[in-house]
Write a protein that holds these residues in place. Structure first.
Motif, short mmCIF file in Angstrom:
data_model
loop_
_atom_site.label_atom_id
_atom_site.label_comp_id
_atom_site.label_asym_id
_atom_site.label_seq_id
_atom_site.Cartn_x
_atom_site.Cartn_y
_atom_site.Cartn_z
N ARG A 43 37.00 37.21 33.24
CA ARG A 43 36.57 38.39 34.00
C ARG A 43 36.54 38.10 35.50
NH1 ARG A 43 34.66 42.70 31.18
NH2 ARG A 43 33.68 43.51 33.07
N LEU A 73 42.43 42.98 30.73
CA LEU A 73 41.37 43.81 31.29
C LEU A 73 41.96 44.81 32.29
CD1 LEU A 73 38.75 41.00 31.97
CD2 LEU A 73 38.61 42.73 30.17
N SER A 74 41.28 45.92 32.45
CA SER A 74 41.67 46.88 33.49
C SER A 74 40.89 46.57 34.75
CB SER A 74 41.39 48.31 33.03
OG SER A 74 39.99 48.53 32.93
N GLU A 77 37.37 47.81 34.68
CA GLU A 77 36.45 47.03 33.85
C GLU A 77 35.78 45.91 34.62
OE1 GLU A 77 37.50 46.30 29.44
OE2 GLU A 77 39.44 46.61 30.41
#
Length: 265
Positions: A43, A73-74, A77
Motif C-alpha cells: 500500500r 490497488l487503485s 484506495e
C-alpha cells in the motif's frame, strides 16, 4: 521505455549498478528518478507510485510480490484522487525487472531494455532523444506523522555550492573506493555516491547492509571510506573483536556518521 523530459521513473531497487545507471539515464533525459524504499509495503508503494505519477517502474525480482500487490490497488484506495488505476498508469510494458526478470508474464526485463537501448538504438542521440538534461530526484519522507511527503529536487535549480563546500572538507580522492552502506533511496547514500563518482572514484555496492560480512568486504574490495547511520556503526562495534582483528582493514581512511546523533559511549 518511452520516458522523456519531465517524466518520472520509479526505482524500487536494492543498491546496485542498476540504481546508478537508471538515475543517470533519467537525468540525461531531463526526467525525475522517484526513489522508492525497498522496505515499504504494497500500500505504501502504491501510494508513492500514484502520488508521483511515475510513468515507468524498475524493480528487483525479489520485490515482485510487492509490485504485483501494489499494481492491484487503485489510486483512490491509497488516498490519491484523480489518478488512473495503477495497472493503467503502469501497465506491464512499463514495468521492468532487473536480473533474471520477473516470474509473472508481461513484465519487461531491464537487461533487455539496456541491451537494445529501448528500441534497437545505440544511444539517446541516435533515437532522437534530448540529451544533456538536468533531471532531478523525488524522495519520500518516512511518513511517521501522516502520509509520506514527496521532496522534489530539481537539479536545474539546485545550487552545487553547498555540495562543493562539503566535498572540500572531506578527504575525497580519485582513487577512493567508497562503500555505499546506506540505501541509495536514502539522501545520504545517493548524495555521497554522486560526489565520489563526480571526482572519478569507485563505488562498492553491496545490495544491503550486513554487519557480519562487512569486514570481509572492506578487506576484499580495499574500501577507503563509507557513510553510515549510527545504528550501522553500533552493529559494527558489536561484532566480536576477533571478527575485526582477523581482517585487514588498513585501507579504510574514514567513516562518516549521518542522519541522527552519534552516541559518545
Amino acid at each position: 521505455a518511452g520516458v522523456g523530459p519531465g517524466d518520472r521513473v520509479a526505482l524500487f531497487l536494492h543498491n546496485g549498478h542498476e540504481f546508478i545507471e537508471s538515475t543517470l539515464a533519467a537525468q540525461r533525459l531531463d526526467a525525475t528518478a522517484v526513489q522508492v524504499g525497498y522496505r515499504l509495503k504494497a500500500r505504501e508503494v502504491a501510494y508513492v507510485l500514484a502520488h508521483s505519477g511515475a510513468r515507468a517502474l524498475l524493480f528487483d525480482p525479489e520485490l515482485e510480490p510487492v509490485v504485483a500487490a501494489a499494481r492491484a490497488l487503485s489510486a483512490s484506495e491509497v488516498g490519491v484522487a484523480e489518478r488512473p488505476a495503477l495497472a493503467e498508469q503502469l501497465p506491464h510494458g512499463r514495468c521492468y525487472a532487473t536480473g533474471e526478470g520477473a516470474k509473472e508474464e508481461g513484465f519487461g526485463r531491464y537487461e533487455a531494455l539496456v541491451g537494445d537501448g529501448g528500441g534497437g538504438q545505440v544511444g539517446a542521440e541516435d533515437a532522437g532523444l534530448p540529451v544533456g538534461g538536468y533531471g532531478g530526484f523525488l524522495l519520500y519522507t518516512s511518513g511517521t506523522t501522516g502520509r509520506a511527503k514527496g521532496a522534489h529536487r530539481d537539479l536545474r535549480q539546485t545550487s552545487l555550492v553547498a555540495a562543493a563546500a562539503l566535498m572540500a572538507e572531506l578527504p575525497l580522492y580519485r582513487d577512493d573506493r567508497h562503500l555505499v552502506a546506506c540505501p541509495l533511496y536514502h539522501a545520504a547514500g545517493s548524495s555521497f555516491a554522486a560526489m565520489v563518482m563526480g571526482i572519478g572514484g569507485c563505488l562498492v555496492l553491496p545490495p544491503r547492509f550486513d554487519a557480519d560480512s562487512l569486514p570481509a568486504l572492506i578487506e576484499r574490495e580495499r574500501v577507503t571510506s563509507s557513510v553510515m547511520v549510527p545504528t550501522m556503526l553500533a552493529r559494527l562495534c558489536a561484532l566480536p573483536e576477533e571478527a575485526l582483528r582477523r581482517r585487514d582493514l588498513s585501507s579504510l581512511r574514514w567513516l562518516l556518521s549521518v542522519a541522527a546523533p552519534l552516541p559518545t559511549e
